[in-house]
Design a protein around this motif. Structure first.
Motif, PDB file in Angstrom:
ATOM      1  N   ALA A 194       0.913   9.300  10.485  1.00  0.00           N
ATOM      2  CA  ALA A 194      -0.408   8.758  10.179  1.00  0.00           C
ATOM      3  C   ALA A 194      -0.263   7.536   9.282  1.00  0.00           C
ATOM      4  O   ALA A 194       0.531   7.537   8.335  1.00  0.00           O
ATOM      5  CB  ALA A 194      -1.277   9.808   9.503  1.00  0.00           C
ATOM      6  N   THR A 195      -1.019   6.499   9.559  1.00  0.00           N
ATOM      7  CA  THR A 195      -0.936   5.263   8.781  1.00  0.00           C
ATOM      8  C   THR A 195      -2.165   5.112   7.883  1.00  0.00           C
ATOM      9  O   THR A 195      -3.214   5.698   8.129  1.00  0.00           O
ATOM     10  CB  THR A 195      -0.824   4.041   9.701  1.00  0.00           C
ATOM     11  OG1 THR A 195      -1.962   4.000  10.578  1.00  0.00           O
ATOM     12  CG2 THR A 195       0.439   4.108  10.541  1.00  0.00           C
ATOM     13  N   GLY A 196      -2.007   4.311   6.848  1.00  0.00           N
ATOM     14  CA  GLY A 196      -3.101   4.048   5.943  1.00  0.00           C
ATOM     15  C   GLY A 196      -3.267   5.128   4.892  1.00  0.00           C
ATOM     16  O   GLY A 196      -2.334   5.870   4.578  1.00  0.00           O
ATOM     17  N   VAL A 197      -4.470   5.222   4.369  1.00  0.00           N
ATOM     18  CA  VAL A 197      -4.796   6.161   3.291  1.00  0.00           C
ATOM     19  C   VAL A 197      -5.405   7.429   3.887  1.00  0.00           C
ATOM     20  O   VAL A 197      -6.299   7.347   4.721  1.00  0.00           O
ATOM     21  CB  VAL A 197      -5.798   5.515   2.303  1.00  0.00           C
ATOM     22  CG1 VAL A 197      -6.172   6.492   1.205  1.00  0.00           C
ATOM     23  CG2 VAL A 197      -5.212   4.235   1.720  1.00  0.00           C
ATOM     24  N   ALA A 200      -6.338   3.959  -7.044  1.00  0.00           N
ATOM     25  CA  ALA A 200      -5.487   3.269  -8.001  1.00  0.00           C
ATOM     26  C   ALA A 200      -4.236   2.709  -7.352  1.00  0.00           C
ATOM     27  O   ALA A 200      -3.726   1.651  -7.756  1.00  0.00           O
ATOM     28  CB  ALA A 200      -5.108   4.218  -9.146  1.00  0.00           C
ATOM     29  N   ARG A 201      -3.745   3.389  -6.316  1.00  0.00           N
ATOM     30  CA  ARG A 201      -2.537   2.929  -5.610  1.00  0.00           C
ATOM     31  C   ARG A 201      -2.583   3.495  -4.202  1.00  0.00           C
ATOM     32  O   ARG A 201      -2.420   4.701  -4.000  1.00  0.00           O
ATOM     33  CB  ARG A 201      -1.275   3.388  -6.339  1.00  0.00           C
ATOM     34  CG  ARG A 201      -0.004   2.773  -5.756  1.00  0.00           C
ATOM     35  CD  ARG A 201       1.215   3.299  -6.460  1.00  0.00           C
ATOM     36  NE  ARG A 201       2.419   2.632  -5.991  1.00  0.00           N
ATOM     37  CZ  ARG A 201       3.595   3.226  -5.785  1.00  0.00           C
ATOM     38  NH1 ARG A 201       3.719   4.525  -6.022  1.00  0.00           N
ATOM     39  NH2 ARG A 201       4.633   2.546  -5.358  1.00  0.00           N
ATOM     40  N   ALA A 202      -2.791   2.628  -3.232  1.00  0.00           N
ATOM     41  CA  ALA A 202      -2.989   3.069  -1.852  1.00  0.00           C
ATOM     42  C   ALA A 202      -1.651   3.157  -1.114  1.00  0.00           C
ATOM     43  O   ALA A 202      -0.865   2.202  -1.117  1.00  0.00           O
ATOM     44  CB  ALA A 202      -3.910   2.103  -1.113  1.00  0.00           C
ATOM     45  N   PRO A 203      -1.379   4.279  -0.446  1.00  0.00           N
ATOM     46  CA  PRO A 203      -0.168   4.400   0.367  1.00  0.00           C
ATOM     47  C   PRO A 203      -0.295   3.646   1.690  1.00  0.00           C
ATOM     48  O   PRO A 203      -1.403   3.297   2.108  1.00  0.00           O
ATOM     49  CB  PRO A 203      -0.044   5.908   0.603  1.00  0.00           C
ATOM     50  CG  PRO A 203      -1.452   6.409   0.528  1.00  0.00           C
ATOM     51  CD  PRO A 203      -2.152   5.544  -0.470  1.00  0.00           C
ATOM     52  N   THR A 204       0.840   3.444   2.333  1.00  0.00           N
ATOM     53  CA  THR A 204       0.856   2.780   3.640  1.00  0.00           C
ATOM     54  C   THR A 204       0.809   3.771   4.789  1.00  0.00           C
ATOM     55  O   THR A 204       0.302   3.467   5.871  1.00  0.00           O
ATOM     56  CB  THR A 204       2.122   1.928   3.789  1.00  0.00           C
ATOM     57  OG1 THR A 204       3.275   2.770   3.576  1.00  0.00           O
ATOM     58  CG2 THR A 204       2.135   0.783   2.784  1.00  0.00           C
ATOM     59  N   PHE A 249       4.818   4.349   0.355  1.00  0.00           N
ATOM     60  CA  PHE A 249       4.235   3.072  -0.032  1.00  0.00           C
ATOM     61  C   PHE A 249       4.989   1.881   0.556  1.00  0.00           C
ATOM     62  O   PHE A 249       4.717   0.737   0.196  1.00  0.00           O
ATOM     63  CB  PHE A 249       4.188   2.965  -1.564  1.00  0.00           C
ATOM     64  CG  PHE A 249       3.310   4.005  -2.200  1.00  0.00           C
ATOM     65  CD1 PHE A 249       1.967   3.762  -2.420  1.00  0.00           C
ATOM     66  CD2 PHE A 249       3.822   5.245  -2.547  1.00  0.00           C
ATOM     67  CE1 PHE A 249       1.150   4.726  -2.988  1.00  0.00           C
ATOM     68  CE2 PHE A 249       3.019   6.220  -3.114  1.00  0.00           C
ATOM     69  CZ  PHE A 249       1.673   5.961  -3.330  1.00  0.00           C
ATOM     70  N   ASP A 250       5.933   2.160   1.455  1.00  0.00           N
ATOM     71  CA  ASP A 250       6.699   1.068   2.064  1.00  0.00           C
ATOM     72  C   ASP A 250       6.728   1.131   3.587  1.00  0.00           C
ATOM     73  O   ASP A 250       7.532   0.457   4.231  1.00  0.00           O
ATOM     74  CB  ASP A 250       8.130   1.036   1.516  1.00  0.00           C
ATOM     75  CG  ASP A 250       8.910   2.320   1.803  1.00  0.00           C
ATOM     76  OD1 ASP A 250       8.398   3.177   2.568  1.00  0.00           O
ATOM     77  OD2 ASP A 250      10.018   2.477   1.260  1.00  0.00           O
TER      78      ASP A 250
END
Length: 332
Positions: free
Chosen positions: A196-199, A246-250, A290-291
């Motif tokens: 799954a991609t995004g948040v 605060a910090r969104a994953p990829t 996150f990458d």
């Protein structure tokens, strides 16, 4: 009145469990499926580039209703809500557990876990509030080997299979076995979604007790001891959404388990059956990167335990919800 000294904050630098080194057979990480990404130690740490997420200001919250029969509590219950921090270690074992069915085998590849949870606020800050251990299983279907070691009744180890061997099938390939020292044992079954991609989309967690059309006043009134953060009491999963803002994953990997799936179950000791019987257990994990790769360094979870409390001569279901955002300890 007794005045207690302040608690000593725990040392979170040492893994709670660790498998001994062994080259052959090694840890079968390739067979652990999504569970391989859990191996290591996870703690509350400040999110990269922020000053929040660690033990002093964690993205966590716990909603804990407790029965209390006393003139000061006419509704028959109190709240013990709080933010918390924790240490959580997963360690894979050097082998597998084969469940043989006669013509097919279901093999469980296993990660043990150990968890310690501490108050992050309130009068008992830094004290241990919860501990549990258990295992997570990744089930794989396969043929059944011939004889105890795959070589019939001949000496040695081989890969022969029984005649007409056929792999079994199952609806759920993830299992969580939980042992809680309140006298509860939990078996939850589920599945996972990868790629799954995004948040991730975090659902709202309902904490409304059975028999109430909305939140009781205890849930909405700010109280530094019983209900310090009512904005999170209404939806404990909001702490997860705040962390993602605060910090969104990829990209992420999601595991979802419930004792209501298949043949899942919960068992409780007699006292718990009478006063706080756990009816069901559900938990969702989000492993986040996150990458853009499978380098999952953040673990979020939301857990919902439905407890049946004796209130006013009736047994009513109360949700006990916990949610937290953890960071993997580098090198673990």
């Amino acid at each position: 009145m007794t005045i207690h000294p302040a608690n000593t904050a725990p040392d979170l630098s040492t893994p709670l469990i660790s498998e001994p080194p062994q080259m052959s057979p090694g840890v079968p990480t390739a067979d652990l499926g999504p569970l391989a990404h859990l191996i290591g130690t996870w703690t509350n740490q400040n999110l990269a580039g922020t000053d929040k997420g660690g033990p002093g200001a964690p993205y966590s919250y716990n909603v804990m209703p407790l029965p209390q029969v006393d003139p000061s509590t006419p509704d028959g219950f109190i709240l013990k809500n709080f933010s918390y921090y924790e240490e959580l270690t997963f360690s894979a074992i050097h082998g597998s557990a084969a469940n043989r069915g006669g013509v097919g085998t279901q093999t469980a590849f296993t990660a043990f876990y150990e968890q310690r949870v501490y108050f992050a606020e309130g009068p008992n800050k830094d004290a241990l509030v919860h501990a549990e251990n258990g295992s997570l299983l990744f089930l794989k279907d396969g043929t059944q080997q011939l004889g105890p070691y795959g070589n019939g009744d001949l000496p040695g180890i081989c890969d022969k299979t029984v005649h007409n061997s056929m792999p079994p099938t199952q609806d759920y390939d993830i299992v969580k076995q939980v042992s809680v020292p309140h006298g509860n044992s939990i078996l939850a079954l589920g599945n996972y979604v990868s790629g799954a991609t995004g948040v991730p989309s975090i659902p709202q967690a309902s904490v409304i007790p059975q028999g109430y059309s909305g939140l009781p006043p205890e849930y909405t009134t700010q109280n530094p001891v019983t209900n310090p953060q009512p904005q999170y009491t209404a939806n404990p999963n909001q702490v997860l959404t705040d962390a993602l803002a605060a910090r969104a994953p990829t990209n992420y990997l999601e595991l979802e388990l419930s004792s209501t799936n298949g043949t899942g179950a919960v068992t409780n000791i007699g006292f718990e059956q009478q006063h706080a019987n756990v009816e069901s257990y559900g938990c969702t994990y989000w492993l986040e990167s996150f990458d853009g790769t499978e380098n999952y360094t953040q673990l979020q979870y939301s857990q919902n335990i439905l407890m049946k409390l004796p209130i006013g001569g009736r047994l009513l279901l109360f949700p006990h919800v916990t949610a937290n955002t953890l960071t993997k300890v580098p090198g673990s």
